[in-house]
Design a protein around this motif. Structure first.
Motif, PDB file in Angstrom:
ATOM      1  N   MET A 188      -6.448 -11.946   0.998  1.00 23.03           N
ATOM      2  CA  MET A 188      -7.048 -11.977  -0.034  1.00 23.03           C
ATOM      3  C   MET A 188      -6.095 -12.811  -1.062  1.00 23.03           C
ATOM      4  O   MET A 188      -5.199 -12.350  -1.448  1.00 23.03           O
ATOM      5  N   ASN A 189      -6.448 -14.115  -1.589  1.00 22.22           N
ATOM      6  CA  ASN A 189      -5.438 -14.592  -2.582  1.00 22.22           C
ATOM      7  C   ASN A 189      -6.250 -15.204  -3.563  1.00 22.22           C
ATOM      8  O   ASN A 189      -5.931 -16.394  -4.277  1.00 22.22           O
ATOM      9  N   ARG A 190      -7.347 -14.785  -4.108  1.00 25.55           N
ATOM     10  CA  ARG A 190      -8.123 -15.045  -5.100  1.00 25.55           C
ATOM     11  C   ARG A 190      -7.327 -14.718  -6.487  1.00 25.55           C
ATOM     12  O   ARG A 190      -6.746 -13.491  -6.617  1.00 25.55           O
ATOM     13  N   LYS A 191      -7.416 -15.373  -7.519  1.00 27.48           N
ATOM     14  CA  LYS A 191      -7.038 -14.934  -8.774  1.00 27.48           C
ATOM     15  C   LYS A 191      -7.862 -14.100  -9.341  1.00 27.48           C
ATOM     16  O   LYS A 191      -9.109 -14.248  -9.515  1.00 27.48           O
ATOM     17  N   VAL A 192      -7.179 -13.073 -10.031  1.00 24.88           N
ATOM     18  CA  VAL A 192      -8.032 -12.095 -10.520  1.00 24.88           C
ATOM     19  C   VAL A 192      -7.497 -11.941 -11.959  1.00 24.88           C
ATOM     20  O   VAL A 192      -6.375 -11.631 -12.164  1.00 24.88           O
ATOM     21  N   THR A 193      -8.634 -11.967 -13.103  1.00 28.18           N
ATOM     22  CA  THR A 193      -7.961 -11.769 -14.491  1.00 28.18           C
ATOM     23  C   THR A 193      -9.179 -10.691 -14.873  1.00 28.18           C
ATOM     24  O   THR A 193     -10.319 -11.022 -14.909  1.00 28.18           O
ATOM     25  N   LEU A 194      -8.570  -9.883 -15.839  1.00 31.70           N
ATOM     26  CA  LEU A 194      -9.211  -8.762 -16.394  1.00 31.70           C
ATOM     27  C   LEU A 194      -9.368  -8.964 -17.748  1.00 31.70           C
ATOM     28  O   LEU A 194      -8.200  -9.311 -18.301  1.00 31.70           O
ATOM     29  N   TYR A 195     -10.312  -9.084 -18.599  1.00 32.16           N
ATOM     30  CA  TYR A 195     -10.483  -9.496 -20.059  1.00 32.16           C
ATOM     31  C   TYR A 195     -10.838  -8.011 -20.485  1.00 32.16           C
ATOM     32  O   TYR A 195     -11.871  -7.502 -20.229  1.00 32.16           O
ATOM     33  N   SER A 196     -10.248  -7.419 -21.563  1.00 34.50           N
ATOM     34  CA  SER A 196     -10.372  -6.117 -21.981  1.00 34.50           C
ATOM     35  C   SER A 196      -9.769  -5.919 -23.477  1.00 34.50           C
ATOM     36  O   SER A 196      -9.534  -7.218 -23.894  1.00 34.50           O
ATOM     37  N   LEU A 242      -8.167  -1.628  -9.834  1.00 34.05           N
ATOM     38  CA  LEU A 242      -7.349  -2.778  -9.340  1.00 34.05           C
ATOM     39  C   LEU A 242      -5.951  -2.332  -9.173  1.00 34.05           C
ATOM     40  O   LEU A 242      -5.432  -2.638  -7.932  1.00 34.05           O
ATOM     41  N   THR A 243      -5.477  -1.312  -9.821  1.00 34.25           N
ATOM     42  CA  THR A 243      -3.928  -0.931  -9.625  1.00 34.25           C
ATOM     43  C   THR A 243      -4.149   0.107  -8.384  1.00 34.25           C
ATOM     44  O   THR A 243      -3.501   0.035  -7.400  1.00 34.25           O
ATOM     45  N   GLY A 244      -5.264   0.810  -8.229  1.00 34.79           N
ATOM     46  CA  GLY A 244      -5.212   1.645  -6.924  1.00 34.79           C
ATOM     47  C   GLY A 244      -5.488   0.857  -5.664  1.00 34.79           C
ATOM     48  O   GLY A 244      -4.991   1.444  -4.601  1.00 34.79           O
ATOM     49  N   LEU A 245      -5.965  -0.272  -5.893  1.00 39.87           N
ATOM     50  CA  LEU A 245      -6.121  -1.165  -4.527  1.00 39.87           C
ATOM     51  C   LEU A 245      -4.907  -2.129  -4.684  1.00 39.87           C
ATOM     52  O   LEU A 245      -4.868  -2.865  -3.636  1.00 39.87           O
ATOM     53  N   SER A 246      -3.945  -1.744  -5.243  1.00 36.58           N
ATOM     54  CA  SER A 246      -2.628  -2.772  -5.254  1.00 36.58           C
ATOM     55  C   SER A 246      -3.180  -4.105  -5.481  1.00 36.58           C
ATOM     56  O   SER A 246      -2.702  -5.202  -4.667  1.00 36.58           O
ATOM     57  N   ILE A 247      -4.227  -4.504  -6.338  1.00 32.01           N
ATOM     58  CA  ILE A 247      -4.458  -6.020  -6.393  1.00 32.01           C
ATOM     59  C   ILE A 247      -3.500  -6.239  -7.796  1.00 32.01           C
ATOM     60  O   ILE A 247      -3.421  -5.819  -8.646  1.00 32.01           O
ATOM     61  N   ASP A 248      -2.935  -7.537  -7.607  1.00 33.53           N
ATOM     62  CA  ASP A 248      -2.376  -8.282  -8.552  1.00 33.53           C
ATOM     63  C   ASP A 248      -3.280  -8.771  -9.327  1.00 33.53           C
ATOM     64  O   ASP A 248      -4.318  -9.487  -9.005  1.00 33.53           O
ATOM     65  N   TYR A 249      -3.082  -8.589 -10.969  1.00 31.49           N
ATOM     66  CA  TYR A 249      -3.936  -9.188 -11.702  1.00 31.49           C
ATOM     67  C   TYR A 249      -3.436  -9.645 -13.152  1.00 31.49           C
ATOM     68  O   TYR A 249      -2.430  -8.974 -13.191  1.00 31.49           O
ATOM     69  N   GLU A 250      -4.022 -10.497 -13.868  1.00 34.23           N
ATOM     70  CA  GLU A 250      -3.551 -10.693 -15.036  1.00 34.23           C
ATOM     71  C   GLU A 250      -4.733  -9.961 -16.219  1.00 34.23           C
ATOM     72  O   GLU A 250      -5.723 -10.270 -16.175  1.00 34.23           O
ATOM     73  N   GLU A 251      -4.169  -9.365 -17.201  1.00 36.69           N
ATOM     74  CA  GLU A 251      -4.910  -8.874 -18.095  1.00 36.69           C
ATOM     75  C   GLU A 251      -4.707  -9.464 -19.340  1.00 36.69           C
ATOM     76  O   GLU A 251      -3.652  -9.719 -19.926  1.00 36.69           O
ATOM     77  N   ILE A 252      -5.840  -9.871 -19.830  1.00 38.44           N
ATOM     78  CA  ILE A 252      -5.937 -10.743 -21.117  1.00 38.44           C
ATOM     79  C   ILE A 252      -6.632  -9.381 -22.350  1.00 38.44           C
ATOM     80  O   ILE A 252      -7.608  -9.385 -22.293  1.00 38.44           O
ATOM     81  N   VAL A 255      -8.462  -9.332 -25.294  1.00 39.02           N
ATOM     82  CA  VAL A 255      -9.168 -10.323 -26.343  1.00 39.02           C
ATOM     83  C   VAL A 255      -9.267  -9.720 -28.066  1.00 39.02           C
ATOM     84  O   VAL A 255      -9.514 -10.598 -28.633  1.00 39.02           O
ATOM     85  N   ASP A 256      -9.158  -8.372 -28.005  1.00 45.00           N
ATOM     86  CA  ASP A 256      -8.969  -8.059 -29.302  1.00 45.00           C
ATOM     87  C   ASP A 256      -7.751  -8.535 -30.012  1.00 45.00           C
ATOM     88  O   ASP A 256      -7.760  -8.650 -31.349  1.00 45.00           O
ATOM     89  N   LEU A 257      -6.735  -8.908 -29.131  1.00 46.01           N
ATOM     90  CA  LEU A 257      -5.504  -9.421 -30.063  1.00 46.01           C
ATOM     91  C   LEU A 257      -5.435 -11.046 -30.051  1.00 46.01           C
ATOM     92  O   LEU A 257      -4.629 -11.726 -30.431  1.00 46.01           O
ATOM     93  N   ARG A 258      -6.685 -11.577 -29.305  1.00 45.70           N
ATOM     94  CA  ARG A 258      -6.684 -12.906 -29.118  1.00 45.70           C
ATOM     95  C   ARG A 258      -7.952 -13.487 -29.477  1.00 45.70           C
ATOM     96  O   ARG A 258      -8.874 -13.772 -28.539  1.00 45.70           O
ATOM     97  N   PRO A 259      -8.233 -13.763 -30.488  1.00 40.09           N
ATOM     98  CA  PRO A 259      -9.756 -14.092 -31.020  1.00 40.09           C
ATOM     99  C   PRO A 259     -10.127 -15.414 -30.494  1.00 40.09           C
ATOM    100  O   PRO A 259     -11.529 -15.338 -30.162  1.00 40.09           O
ATOM    101  N   ILE A 260      -9.497 -16.224 -30.239  1.00 36.53           N
ATOM    102  CA  ILE A 260      -9.814 -17.529 -29.832  1.00 36.53           C
ATOM    103  C   ILE A 260     -10.264 -17.578 -28.422  1.00 36.53           C
ATOM    104  O   ILE A 260     -11.214 -18.050 -27.941  1.00 36.53           O
ATOM    105  N   THR A 261      -9.403 -16.724 -27.613  1.00 38.84           N
ATOM    106  CA  THR A 261      -9.749 -16.379 -26.294  1.00 38.84           C
ATOM    107  C   THR A 261     -11.091 -15.626 -26.108  1.00 38.84           C
ATOM    108  O   THR A 261     -11.892 -15.830 -25.211  1.00 38.84           O
ATOM    109  N   ARG A 262     -11.456 -14.827 -26.995  1.00 35.63           N
ATOM    110  CA  ARG A 262     -12.628 -13.943 -26.930  1.00 35.63           C
ATOM    111  C   ARG A 262     -13.429 -14.924 -27.120  1.00 35.63           C
ATOM    112  O   ARG A 262     -14.902 -14.650 -26.466  1.00 35.63           O
ATOM    113  N   PHE A 263     -13.667 -15.792 -28.059  1.00 31.59           N
ATOM    114  CA  PHE A 263     -14.779 -16.837 -28.170  1.00 31.59           C
ATOM    115  C   PHE A 263     -15.130 -17.689 -27.091  1.00 31.59           C
ATOM    116  O   PHE A 263     -16.144 -17.817 -26.639  1.00 31.59           O
ATOM    117  N   LYS A 264     -13.929 -18.022 -26.225  1.00 32.26           N
ATOM    118  CA  LYS A 264     -13.942 -18.839 -25.061  1.00 32.26           C
ATOM    119  C   LYS A 264     -14.788 -18.024 -23.948  1.00 32.26           C
ATOM    120  O   LYS A 264     -15.280 -18.374 -23.325  1.00 32.26           O
TER     121      LYS A 264
END
Length: 87
Positions: free
Chosen positions: A1-9, A23-33, A35-44
């Motif tokens: 499994m080499n899919r990029k995983v991104t969690l918006y929270s 995700l942590t329990g499955l030992s999946i590497d992921y990026e967490e963003i 969005v309450d701290l990044r309003p432009i990212t939230r709109f995107k």
């Protein structure tokens, strides 16, 4: 499994914590963003998903809205389209 995983929270989202724990329990590497701290990212994110809620999980370009462990596992462990073509 080499899919990029991104969690918006957000920092206060309990359902986001459930996805994070999955995700942590499955030992999946992921990026967490957060969005309450990044309003432009939230709109995107809203423009991309057409949803106002978090969590939004992107697994290899496919979206999962909310806590949906079955769909998340399907996306994480199903063969990708390129893997199917190469067989």
């Amino acid at each position: 499994m080499n899919r990029k995983v991104t969690l918006y929270s957000t920092t206060t989202c309990s359902v986001c914590a459930m996805v994070r724990n999955l995700l942590t329990g499955l030992s999946i590497d992921y990026e967490e963003i957060l969005v309450d701290l990044r309003p432009i990212t939230r709109f995107k994110l809203i423009k991309e998903t057409r949803r106002l809620t978090v969590p939004q999980l992107n697994v290899g370009g496919e979206w999962v809205s909310g806590f949906d462990p079955v769909r998340t596992l399907e996306l994480l462990y199903a063969p990708s389209k390129t893997e199917i073509r190469s067989e």
